[in-house]
Design an enzyme around this catalytic site. Structure first.
Site, PDB file in Angstrom:
ATOM      1  N   ASP A 546     -44.743 -17.786  75.416  1.00  0.00           N
ATOM      2  CA  ASP A 546     -45.163 -19.171  75.964  1.00  0.00           C
ATOM      3  C   ASP A 546     -46.168 -19.227  77.057  1.00  0.00           C
ATOM      4  O   ASP A 546     -47.172 -18.465  77.299  1.00  0.00           O
ATOM      5  CB  ASP A 546     -44.011 -19.774  76.086  1.00  0.00           C
ATOM      6  CG  ASP A 546     -43.736 -21.239  75.662  1.00  0.00           C
ATOM      7  OD1 ASP A 546     -44.419 -22.035  76.413  1.00  0.00           O
ATOM      8  OD2 ASP A 546     -43.144 -21.685  74.558  1.00  0.00           O
ATOM      9  N   HIS A 579     -43.464 -25.551  80.291  1.00  0.00           N
ATOM     10  CA  HIS A 579     -42.919 -25.508  79.235  1.00  0.00           C
ATOM     11  C   HIS A 579     -42.208 -24.371  78.618  1.00  0.00           C
ATOM     12  O   HIS A 579     -41.182 -24.204  78.270  1.00  0.00           O
ATOM     13  CB  HIS A 579     -44.606 -25.612  78.160  1.00  0.00           C
ATOM     14  CG  HIS A 579     -43.849 -25.754  76.745  1.00  0.00           C
ATOM     15  ND1 HIS A 579     -43.561 -24.465  76.002  1.00  0.00           N
ATOM     16  CD2 HIS A 579     -43.976 -26.772  75.689  1.00  0.00           C
ATOM     17  CE1 HIS A 579     -43.584 -25.105  74.682  1.00  0.00           C
ATOM     18  NE2 HIS A 579     -43.487 -26.438  74.546  1.00  0.00           N
ATOM     19  N   VAL A 593     -27.911 -25.802  84.166  1.00  0.00           N
ATOM     20  CA  VAL A 593     -27.586 -26.085  82.791  1.00  0.00           C
ATOM     21  C   VAL A 593     -27.627 -24.946  81.982  1.00  0.00           C
ATOM     22  O   VAL A 593     -28.614 -24.144  82.051  1.00  0.00           O
ATOM     23  CB  VAL A 593     -28.524 -27.057  82.303  1.00  0.00           C
ATOM     24  CG1 VAL A 593     -28.236 -27.358  80.991  1.00  0.00           C
ATOM     25  CG2 VAL A 593     -28.597 -28.329  83.351  1.00  0.00           C
ATOM     26  N   ASN A 672     -45.034 -30.954  65.989  1.00  0.00           N
ATOM     27  CA  ASN A 672     -44.699 -32.296  66.668  1.00  0.00           C
ATOM     28  C   ASN A 672     -45.542 -33.368  66.096  1.00  0.00           C
ATOM     29  O   ASN A 672     -45.798 -34.387  66.884  1.00  0.00           O
ATOM     30  CB  ASN A 672     -44.886 -32.365  68.074  1.00  0.00           C
ATOM     31  CG  ASN A 672     -43.905 -31.537  68.790  1.00  0.00           C
ATOM     32  OD1 ASN A 672     -42.826 -31.010  68.148  1.00  0.00           O
ATOM     33  ND2 ASN A 672     -44.011 -31.178  69.978  1.00  0.00           N
ATOM     34  N   ALA A 682     -44.494 -20.974  61.821  1.00  0.00           N
ATOM     35  CA  ALA A 682     -43.103 -21.513  61.451  1.00  0.00           C
ATOM     36  C   ALA A 682     -43.221 -21.608  59.991  1.00  0.00           C
ATOM     37  O   ALA A 682     -42.115 -21.286  59.365  1.00  0.00           O
ATOM     38  CB  ALA A 682     -42.847 -22.972  61.839  1.00  0.00           C
ATOM     39  N   SER A 764     -40.598 -27.719  70.063  1.00  0.00           N
ATOM     40  CA  SER A 764     -40.603 -26.657  71.058  1.00  0.00           C
ATOM     41  C   SER A 764     -39.239 -26.467  71.587  1.00  0.00           C
ATOM     42  O   SER A 764     -38.869 -25.335  72.200  1.00  0.00           O
ATOM     43  CB  SER A 764     -41.652 -26.756  72.179  1.00  0.00           C
ATOM     44  OG  SER A 764     -42.693 -26.635  71.838  1.00  0.00           O
TER      45      SER A 764
END
Length: 845
Positions: A546, A579, A593, A672, A682, A764
């Site tokens: 990434d 990102h 988190v 997206n 993918a 993503s």
């Protein structure tokens, strides 16, 4: 540069007293390495005689190293001539190069230090942000670093400024300028590159000012025969013969030059001016101010003179500055076409026989590499693939000559932080147009001002203006009188939910994020796990390919960047966008988190320079494939690819095949675009494609995230996100709307590690849900990596994800993942035909 009306950038020059010291040292027969130009490139660096203290045996060994390195460079097309290359390699081997590199690094750091929002450059840009002026930045030699830092600072401050730029013999590297073009090309107006033809560059010397004592010039001319730019390229940069934008040789075919830089400066007539005659030197390029102004002026400049008033230089504008002949006359552009790089592209040669040859290069691949290396067209080579710089005609010729090798264009892959914000380009107000200052105050729900919030305001016609809130929470837009603004997007970096408003209000309050309670996990990870108590990921290795990873809640075991065929494990593997950090947090955040597998070992592979804008930039398919192979070689159990393109890549597919054969799960985002077409990689059968779903009630109804909802949402509130690409290749739907995870600190801040939490949307964010869940399952099973373990893992994932969606009828249609038999995922390399590339179209994930 001190000409009124130009922003002059650079460092100190050597004064008469320093020249006297150098002359005295010459008289004492000291051995010198002196770096200096009349135009403030480097201050003097005096290196005393130390070589006699070295043992003779050591000298012989070092001499052999020098000779070997010199021969290697000359054979590879990276030499600067025998004399200069020998000197450069000697300085490197004997440690003098490290001192030179340290001095050069200090100068670069000085430019970066000056480019702070609260510093002089920040104050200058604030004055220029009223839209009345279009500044012209002139950077000579090291001054080009200051120019780049100014442009990057304007981007960080979210200012509506377009710059005209004149780079005079710039010392910046191709990679540095390529990163700037990738990130900020839309901020550039007219650009000029002025330099010396290579013959003049080779005749130039390190010290060339007329008042430099002749003994010093003679000594240095004997020691090193070329210009200071050659010296910087050969000695001061980390790699010998590092391509510099100011060196003509690096705009001709060269194995290490960046095609983006070559193409950018070659694509426009008059953008590049090379002196090819007379007595011009590196330092004298900015000494003739009348000539200089005539060359750098561009249509409609509005520059800032020393007294801060606006100045019109239309009388000295030239539309197409040309290369000058020795007698000063204009040369026909057609005479320059020979040798100029005008249509180079990056191509990838895939070693299709790698597996069939038992892990060795096939003969066709070896021959292609040897030939392109001799012709200076080879940029990088590995065992499985090579990166080449070719014209279309050269590529066609190589395809015919080496039919056993797959040759494809290097395909850019893209990502998008928020698919719910339209693409936009910063609006530049025409010079002289009357402006009106419009302000918006942003606070939290306790009416406390929030600084650093990005606000994007569109006109009804689609024109965009941007601003960043100041310490008082005020965002200011300088727009033409009578401009209507709306819709408006309010985009906090962290801590709050984003909003979309139909028109620009006077003030707005943002809702703080709904941070997790008891479990410590975000709604998305809790929801997908359905209360199942899984392992914490201990001992599992997960790679995130990434934009980098940098946050204090993430434990990164190894970090490496892969850019333009090069790689390193320096701190530059830190996140350049935010990102990659958010993606990694979903997988393995240890606090704030919690991720799915907080004890998993993260391997960060950075393949992006920055978030691309428009058509500029993107992650190279060659670099992505190298990152995948690196992750597999490090023993990674899972690889996350939250990126995509609508065009398939053979080199990436080869890497994914190898990963699957080793038992590594490769997870990729579907895209997206909201289209019934799944992006690559993918779409490949060797990867697991993941689409995004959302759940009403997990975000404020007034927030931007509500824009992901389809026109009809079932009563249970679960839906496929409107932006999520879908199709039969999508195996799973996972939460990808208002996902809470780690946010990296803005690039260039200190300390570099982020501490905040942000809500983001996209496939993503959905892909790492599956990557993290897989890591937890692998930990639970405690089995060694293998193709058999991968098949069993997919069966487990199928069962869990089917059970997750079962209580929510109606989340069906073409987006509903239909479990695929796990055995079909891993395919034999020798039986899989290579895919032809479909028509190119940019994709996002």
């Amino acid at each position: 540069m001190t000409e009124p009306g130009l922003v002059a950038l650079g460092g100190p020059a050597i004064d008469d007293e320093e020249y006297a010291v150098l002359a005295a040292l010459i008289a004492q027969d000291s051995e010198l390495a002196v770096l200096h130009t009349d135009s403030e490139v480097l201050t003097a660096l005096v290196v005393p005689t130390v070589w006699p203290a070295v043992w003779w045996a050591g000298l012989v060994t070092q001499a052999i190293k020098v000779a070997g390195a010199t021969l290697k460079r000359l054979r590879s097309g990276r030499g600067h001539g025998l004399h200069a290359t020998l000197v450069e390699e000697a300085l490197r081997v004997f440690g003098v190069g490290d001192l030179c590199a340290a001095t050069w690094t200090i100068m670069k750091n000085e430019a970066a230090d000056a480019a702070q929002e609260e510093g002089p450059y920040g104050q200058l840009l604030t004055r220029l942000n009223d839209g009345a002026a279009r500044p012209l930045l002139v950077g000579h030699s090291a001054g080009s670093e200051h120019v780049i830092e100014l442009i990057e600072l304007a981007a960080r401050m979210e200012l509506n400024i377009t710059f005209d730029v004149a780079l005079i013999a710039p010392a910046s590297t191709h990679d540095r300028v390529a990163r700037m073009l990738n990130r900020h090309a839309e901020r550039l107006g007219e650009v000029r590159l002025l330099g010396l033809d290579d013959a003049l560059e080779q005749r130039d010397t390190l010290l060339h000012a007329p008042d430099v004592p002749e003994p010093i010039r003679a000594a240095l001319g004997w020691l090193y025969p070329h210009s200071v730019l050659y010296f910087v390229s050969g000695v001061c940069e980390a790699e010998a013969d590092t391509p510099l934008v100011g060196l003509r040789r690096h705009h001709l075919p060269h194995p290490a030059s960046h095609p983006l830089v070559q193409g950018y400066f070659a694509q426009s007539t008059g953008r590049t001016v090379w002196h090819n005659g007379g007595d011009w030197t590196h330092g004298s390029l900015d000494s003739d101010h009348n000539w200089l102004i005539a060359q750098v002026q561009v249509p409609n400049p509005a520059v800032l003179p020393t007294n801060g008033e606006q100045m019109d230089l239309a009388q000295v504008q030239v539309q197409n500055p040309a290369v000058l002949t020795p007698d000063g006359e204009q040369m026909d552009r057609a005479q320059l076409d020979d040798g100029m790089v005008a249509a180079k592209k990056r191509y990838v040669a895939v070693n299709r026989d790698f597996a069939l040859m038992g892990g060795l290069p096939g003969p066709g691949f070896t021959d292609l590499v040897a030939q392109t290396s001799r012709e200076n067209r080879l940029m990088h080579v590995g065992q499985q693939a090579a990166l080449l710089s070719l014209t279309e005609a050269e590529a066609s010729e190589l395809r015919t000559q080496f039919s056993s090798v797959d040759l494809e264009e290097d395909i850019p892959h893209f990502l998008s932080r928020s698919p719910l914000v339209p693409k936009f380009k910063v609006q530049n107000v025409p010079y002289g147009q009357a402006l009106n200052a419009v302000m918006l105050t942003v606070t939290d729900n306790q009416s406390i001002a929030i600084a650093g919030v990005k606000v994007v305001a569109f006109t009804p016609g689609g024109t965009a203006f941007t601003s960043l809130t100041d310490a008082q929470g005020v965002a200011t837009f300088n727009v033409p009188v009578g401009t209507t603004l709306g819709p408006v997007y309010i985009l906090p970096r962290s801590g709050f939910y984003a909003q979309k408003l139909p028109a620009l209000p006077v003030a707005v309050q943002l809702q703080p994020l709904n941070l997790p309670g008891g479990s410590g996990r975000d709604w998305s990870t809790d929801w997908i796990r359905s209360g199942v108590n899984l392992c914490d990921g201990s001992g599992v290795k997960v790679a995130v390919v990434d934009t980098g990873v940098s946050h204090n809640a993430l434990n990164v075991t190894q970090a490496r960047w892969f850019l333009n065929g090069k790689s390193d494990s320096e701190s530059s593997a830190l996140d350049v966008d935010g990102h990659g950090t958010h993606v990694a947090g979903v997988i393995a955040a240890m606090n704030q988190v919690l991720g799915h597998a907080p004890q998993a070992e993260l391997y960060a592979a950075r393949v992006f320079d920055a978030l691309p804008g428009g058509q500029a930039g993107g992650a190279s398919s060659y670099d992505i494939a190298r990152a995948i192979r690196w992750a597999v070689s490090q023993g990674c159990d899972v690889i996350n690819l939250s990126l995509g393109s609508s065009q398939s890549s053979n080199v990436i597919q080869e890497a994914c095949v190898e990963a699957a054969a080793m038992g590594t799960l490769v997870v990729a985002a579907s895209g997206n675009d909201g289209l019934p077409v799944v992006n690559y990689p993918a779409k490949l059968p060797e990867t697991v494609a993941v689409g995004a779903l959302g759940v009403r009630g997990t975000y404020p109804a007034s927030s931007l995230h509500a824009g992901a909802e389809p026109p009809v949402v079932q009563a249970h509130g679960v839906y496929r996100a409107s932006f999520s690409n879908y199709g039969p290749e999508v195996r799973y739907l996972a939460p990808g709307v208002a996902v809470l995870s780690c946010m990296a600190a803005p690039l260039g801040t200190n300390p570099p590690l982020g501490q905040g939490v942000a809500a983001m949307d996209g496939t993503s964010m959905a892909a790492p849900q599956i990557s993290g869940l897989a890591a937890a399952l692998i930990c639970q099973g405690n089995q060694p990596r293998s193709a058999a373990r991968l098949r069993a893992l997919l069966v487990q994932l199928d069962q869990i994800m089917s059970a997750v969606l079962k209580p929510y009828p109606g989340v069906t249609g073409p987006a509903l993942p239909v479990p695929v038999p796990a055995a079909n995922v891993v395919k034999a390399h020798s039986t899989r035909p290579m895919k032809a590339n479909p028509p190119r179209k940019d994709g996002k994930s």
